[in-house]
Design a protein around this motif. Sequence first.
Motif, PDB file in Angstrom:
ATOM      1  N   VAL A   1      59.146  80.673  52.346  1.00 38.65           N
ATOM      2  CA  VAL A   1      59.599  81.410  53.600  1.00 38.65           C
ATOM      3  C   VAL A   1      60.306  80.571  54.477  1.00 38.65           C
ATOM      4  CG1 VAL A   1      59.221  82.700  55.426  1.00 38.65           C
ATOM      5  CG2 VAL A   1      57.498  83.043  53.475  1.00 38.65           C
ATOM      6  N   MET A   2      61.586  80.983  54.857  1.00 43.76           N
ATOM      7  CA  MET A   2      62.382  80.298  55.949  1.00 43.76           C
ATOM      8  C   MET A   2      62.022  80.561  57.268  1.00 43.76           C
ATOM      9  SD  MET A   2      66.428  80.333  56.810  1.00 43.76           S
ATOM     10  CE  MET A   2      67.040  79.192  55.609  1.00 43.76           C
ATOM     11  N   SER A   3      61.489  79.669  58.219  1.00 44.57           N
ATOM     12  CA  SER A   3      61.138  80.012  59.532  1.00 44.57           C
ATOM     13  C   SER A   3      62.320  79.769  60.321  1.00 44.57           C
ATOM     14  CB  SER A   3      60.168  78.978  59.923  1.00 44.57           C
ATOM     15  OG  SER A   3      58.853  79.350  59.513  1.00 44.57           O
ATOM     16  N   PRO A   4      62.852  80.699  61.039  1.00 42.59           N
ATOM     17  CA  PRO A   4      64.019  80.637  61.933  1.00 42.59           C
ATOM     18  C   PRO A   4      63.704  79.292  63.229  1.00 42.59           C
ATOM     19  CG  PRO A   4      63.509  82.839  61.609  1.00 42.59           C
ATOM     20  CD  PRO A   4      62.443  82.374  60.904  1.00 42.59           C
ATOM     21  N   ARG A   5      64.586  78.809  63.472  1.00 40.38           N
ATOM     22  CA  ARG A   5      64.447  77.774  64.563  1.00 40.38           C
ATOM     23  C   ARG A   5      65.055  78.374  65.952  1.00 40.38           C
ATOM     24  NH1 ARG A   5      60.528  76.075  61.893  1.00 40.38           N
ATOM     25  NH2 ARG A   5      60.681  73.947  60.878  1.00 40.38           N
ATOM     26  N   LEU A   6      64.670  77.446  66.956  1.00 41.14           N
ATOM     27  CA  LEU A   6      65.416  77.831  68.255  1.00 41.14           C
ATOM     28  C   LEU A   6      66.903  77.339  68.164  1.00 41.14           C
ATOM     29  CD1 LEU A   6      62.636  75.896  70.591  1.00 41.14           C
ATOM     30  CD2 LEU A   6      63.535  78.160  70.815  1.00 41.14           C
ATOM     31  N   GLY A   7      67.566  78.141  68.792  1.00 43.35           N
ATOM     32  CA  GLY A   7      69.118  78.074  68.739  1.00 43.35           C
ATOM     33  C   GLY A   7      69.645  76.580  68.967  1.00 43.35           C
ATOM     34  N   LEU A   8      70.814  76.218  68.323  1.00 41.76           N
ATOM     35  CA  LEU A   8      71.069  74.910  68.426  1.00 41.76           C
ATOM     36  C   LEU A   8      71.714  74.459  69.902  1.00 41.76           C
ATOM     37  CD1 LEU A   8      73.243  74.743  65.356  1.00 41.76           C
ATOM     38  CD2 LEU A   8      71.235  73.811  65.832  1.00 41.76           C
ATOM     39  N   ASP A   9      71.754  75.684  70.814  1.00 45.54           N
ATOM     40  CA  ASP A   9      72.083  75.714  72.131  1.00 45.54           C
ATOM     41  C   ASP A   9      71.022  75.369  73.190  1.00 45.54           C
ATOM     42  OD1 ASP A   9      71.213  78.053  71.907  1.00 45.54           O
ATOM     43  OD2 ASP A   9      72.743  79.236  73.007  1.00 45.54           O
ATOM     44  N   VAL A  10      69.890  75.221  72.328  1.00 45.20           N
ATOM     45  CA  VAL A  10      68.630  74.875  73.096  1.00 45.20           C
ATOM     46  C   VAL A  10      68.378  73.338  72.874  1.00 45.20           C
ATOM     47  CG1 VAL A  10      66.206  75.268  73.279  1.00 45.20           C
ATOM     48  CG2 VAL A  10      67.800  77.225  73.294  1.00 45.20           C
ATOM     49  N   THR A  11      68.378  73.175  71.453  1.00 40.96           N
ATOM     50  CA  THR A  11      67.866  71.760  71.229  1.00 40.96           C
ATOM     51  C   THR A  11      68.809  70.495  70.860  1.00 40.96           C
ATOM     52  OG1 THR A  11      67.872  72.599  68.843  1.00 40.96           O
ATOM     53  CG2 THR A  11      65.753  72.463  70.173  1.00 40.96           C
ATOM     54  N   ILE A  12      70.402  70.870  71.022  1.00 38.81           N
ATOM     55  CA  ILE A  12      71.211  69.989  70.704  1.00 38.81           C
ATOM     56  C   ILE A  12      71.855  69.657  72.144  1.00 38.81           C
ATOM     57  CG2 ILE A  12      73.649  69.261  69.860  1.00 38.81           C
ATOM     58  CD1 ILE A  12      72.615  70.865  67.316  1.00 38.81           C
ATOM     59  N   HIS A  13      72.041  68.624  72.796  1.00 40.78           N
ATOM     60  CA  HIS A  13      72.515  68.379  74.163  1.00 40.78           C
ATOM     61  C   HIS A  13      73.682  67.520  73.930  1.00 40.78           C
ATOM     62  CE1 HIS A  13      68.910  70.221  75.674  1.00 40.78           C
ATOM     63  NE2 HIS A  13      68.036  69.514  74.601  1.00 40.78           N
ATOM     64  N   HIS A  14      74.770  67.639  75.049  1.00 40.64           N
ATOM     65  CA  HIS A  14      75.883  66.792  74.773  1.00 40.64           C
ATOM     66  C   HIS A  14      76.028  66.070  76.144  1.00 40.64           C
ATOM     67  CE1 HIS A  14      77.559  68.219  71.192  1.00 40.64           C
ATOM     68  NE2 HIS A  14      76.999  69.600  71.431  1.00 40.64           N
ATOM     69  N   ASP A  15      75.678  64.565  76.025  1.00 41.40           N
ATOM     70  CA  ASP A  15      75.987  63.739  77.269  1.00 41.40           C
ATOM     71  C   ASP A  15      74.635  63.730  78.247  1.00 41.40           C
ATOM     72  OD1 ASP A  15      78.495  62.778  76.288  1.00 41.40           O
ATOM     73  OD2 ASP A  15      79.433  64.491  77.466  1.00 41.40           O
ATOM     74  N   ARG A  16      74.342  64.922  78.513  1.00 38.74           N
ATOM     75  CA  ARG A  16      73.090  65.032  79.438  1.00 38.74           C
ATOM     76  C   ARG A  16      72.041  66.232  79.043  1.00 38.74           C
ATOM     77  NH1 ARG A  16      73.146  62.505  84.189  1.00 38.74           N
ATOM     78  NH2 ARG A  16      71.691  64.133  85.130  1.00 38.74           N
ATOM     79  N   TYR A  17      70.768  65.968  79.081  1.00 38.05           N
ATOM     80  CA  TYR A  17      69.832  67.240  78.881  1.00 38.05           C
ATOM     81  C   TYR A  17      70.343  68.341  79.887  1.00 38.05           C
ATOM     82  CZ  TYR A  17      65.506  69.470  78.364  1.00 38.05           C
ATOM     83  OH  TYR A  17      64.512  70.396  77.900  1.00 38.05           O
ATOM     84  N   ASP A  18      70.221  69.366  79.257  1.00 38.56           N
ATOM     85  CA  ASP A  18      70.757  70.871  79.882  1.00 38.56           C
ATOM     86  C   ASP A  18      69.731  71.919  79.539  1.00 38.56           C
ATOM     87  OD1 ASP A  18      72.051  72.838  80.722  1.00 38.56           O
ATOM     88  OD2 ASP A  18      73.747  72.831  79.545  1.00 38.56           O
ATOM     89  N   GLU A  19      69.105  72.177  80.764  1.00 38.71           N
ATOM     90  CA  GLU A  19      68.189  73.550  80.396  1.00 38.71           C
ATOM     91  C   GLU A  19      68.943  74.853  80.871  1.00 38.71           C
ATOM     92  OE1 GLU A  19      64.477  72.998  82.309  1.00 38.71           O
ATOM     93  OE2 GLU A  19      63.686  72.051  80.402  1.00 38.71           O
ATOM     94  N   ALA A  20      70.415  74.934  81.054  1.00 40.51           N
ATOM     95  CA  ALA A  20      70.869  76.335  81.610  1.00 40.51           C
ATOM     96  C   ALA A  20      70.680  77.287  80.704  1.00 40.51           C
ATOM     97  CB  ALA A  20      72.459  75.841  81.634  1.00 40.51           C
ATOM     98  N   GLY A  21      70.121  78.443  81.326  1.00 42.87           N
ATOM     99  CA  GLY A  21      69.896  79.685  80.633  1.00 42.87           C
ATOM    100  C   GLY A  21      68.765  79.611  79.592  1.00 42.87           C
ATOM    101  N   LEU A  22      67.853  78.732  79.727  1.00 49.15           N
ATOM    102  CA  LEU A  22      66.848  78.216  78.759  1.00 49.15           C
ATOM    103  C   LEU A  22      65.856  79.538  78.593  1.00 49.15           C
ATOM    104  CD1 LEU A  22      65.547  76.588  76.735  1.00 49.15           C
ATOM    105  CD2 LEU A  22      63.929  75.734  78.817  1.00 49.15           C
ATOM    106  N   ARG A  23      65.470  80.073  79.672  1.00 55.21           N
ATOM    107  CA  ARG A  23      64.438  81.160  79.273  1.00 55.21           C
ATOM    108  C   ARG A  23      65.204  82.380  78.691  1.00 55.21           C
ATOM    109  NH1 ARG A  23      60.693  83.450  84.208  1.00 55.21           N
ATOM    110  NH2 ARG A  23      59.408  85.173  82.951  1.00 55.21           N
ATOM    111  N   GLU A  24      66.409  82.797  78.967  1.00 55.45           N
ATOM    112  CA  GLU A  24      67.384  83.835  78.318  1.00 55.45           C
ATOM    113  C   GLU A  24      67.441  83.373  76.854  1.00 55.45           C
ATOM    114  OE1 GLU A  24      67.949  82.397  81.177  1.00 55.45           O
ATOM    115  OE2 GLU A  24      67.397  84.289  82.719  1.00 55.45           O
TER     116      GLU A  24
END
Length: 276
Positions: A193-216
């Motif tokens: 069974v494949m387990s879906p993972r958190l979106g790449l826009d949650v776990t990949i960051h560019h230059d700085r850590y970013d939590e914009a829109g994380l809850r949504e």
Amino acid sequence: MLDRLLTILKSRFGSAPALQEAPKGVEVLADMANRRVMRRYLDKPVDPALVETLCAVALSAPSKSDLQQADIVIVSDKGQRAKLEALLPDNPWVQAAPVFLVFCANNRRHRLMFEWRQRPFVNDHLDPFFNASVDAGIVLATFIAAADRAGLGTCPISAIRNHAEAVSEILGLPGHVFPVAALGVGWPSFEGVMSPRLGLDVTIHHDRYDEAGLREKMAAYDRRREAVQPYKSQRFVDRFGQSPDYGWSEDKARQYSVPERAEFGAFVRRKGFNLE
């Protein structure tokens, strides 16, 4: 093969990078992205020589400062396995795995070198524990990848840390050696069974850590995962009731709403580590 890789990544993460050209080894990348947790195995033995070969491949992985602080215990004796399995009543599938391994962090050899050379061990703080733990984790991940390539299925067993003291006694682990995780290994009986993972826009960051829109974004992940892999039951209904939209975030919040491995720090200190 590029289309296959991108399709798998989209299934896993909800989106895929805008890759236009197939990289070298795209078939292997697709297989790695498509890996499945395997808890059901064929009643078919795994050649011990193959197991040792996969251990050797795993131990070829990168190691912090070449300190080589990871060990693998192959548990073949039925009596030894029975003792370990008895510690895992909530994981009955462990008994079905033809191969049972325990991956250990080993800072002992490093310290013995100082003892033999009569030099003070001046870095006796959190870092040795952390380095050994990471080494063991890298070896575990490399073994899983190697086993997948050989056609085997695997499932990590972190629950052994719930009983770290007992596991340590059963395996005869000396000071500064401790279990990180076990692994069940065998020939798969189905595709997994494949387990879906958190979106790449949650776990990949560019230059700085970013939590914009994380809850949504996490709420969107809950909905995406629920659509393809709904939970069969809800945790601790007696405490939290039935949730009409029970997703990953609610499951994990409930899972860690009760103390777990609260004694692990004390166990590690008894193993001789200074965690300051």
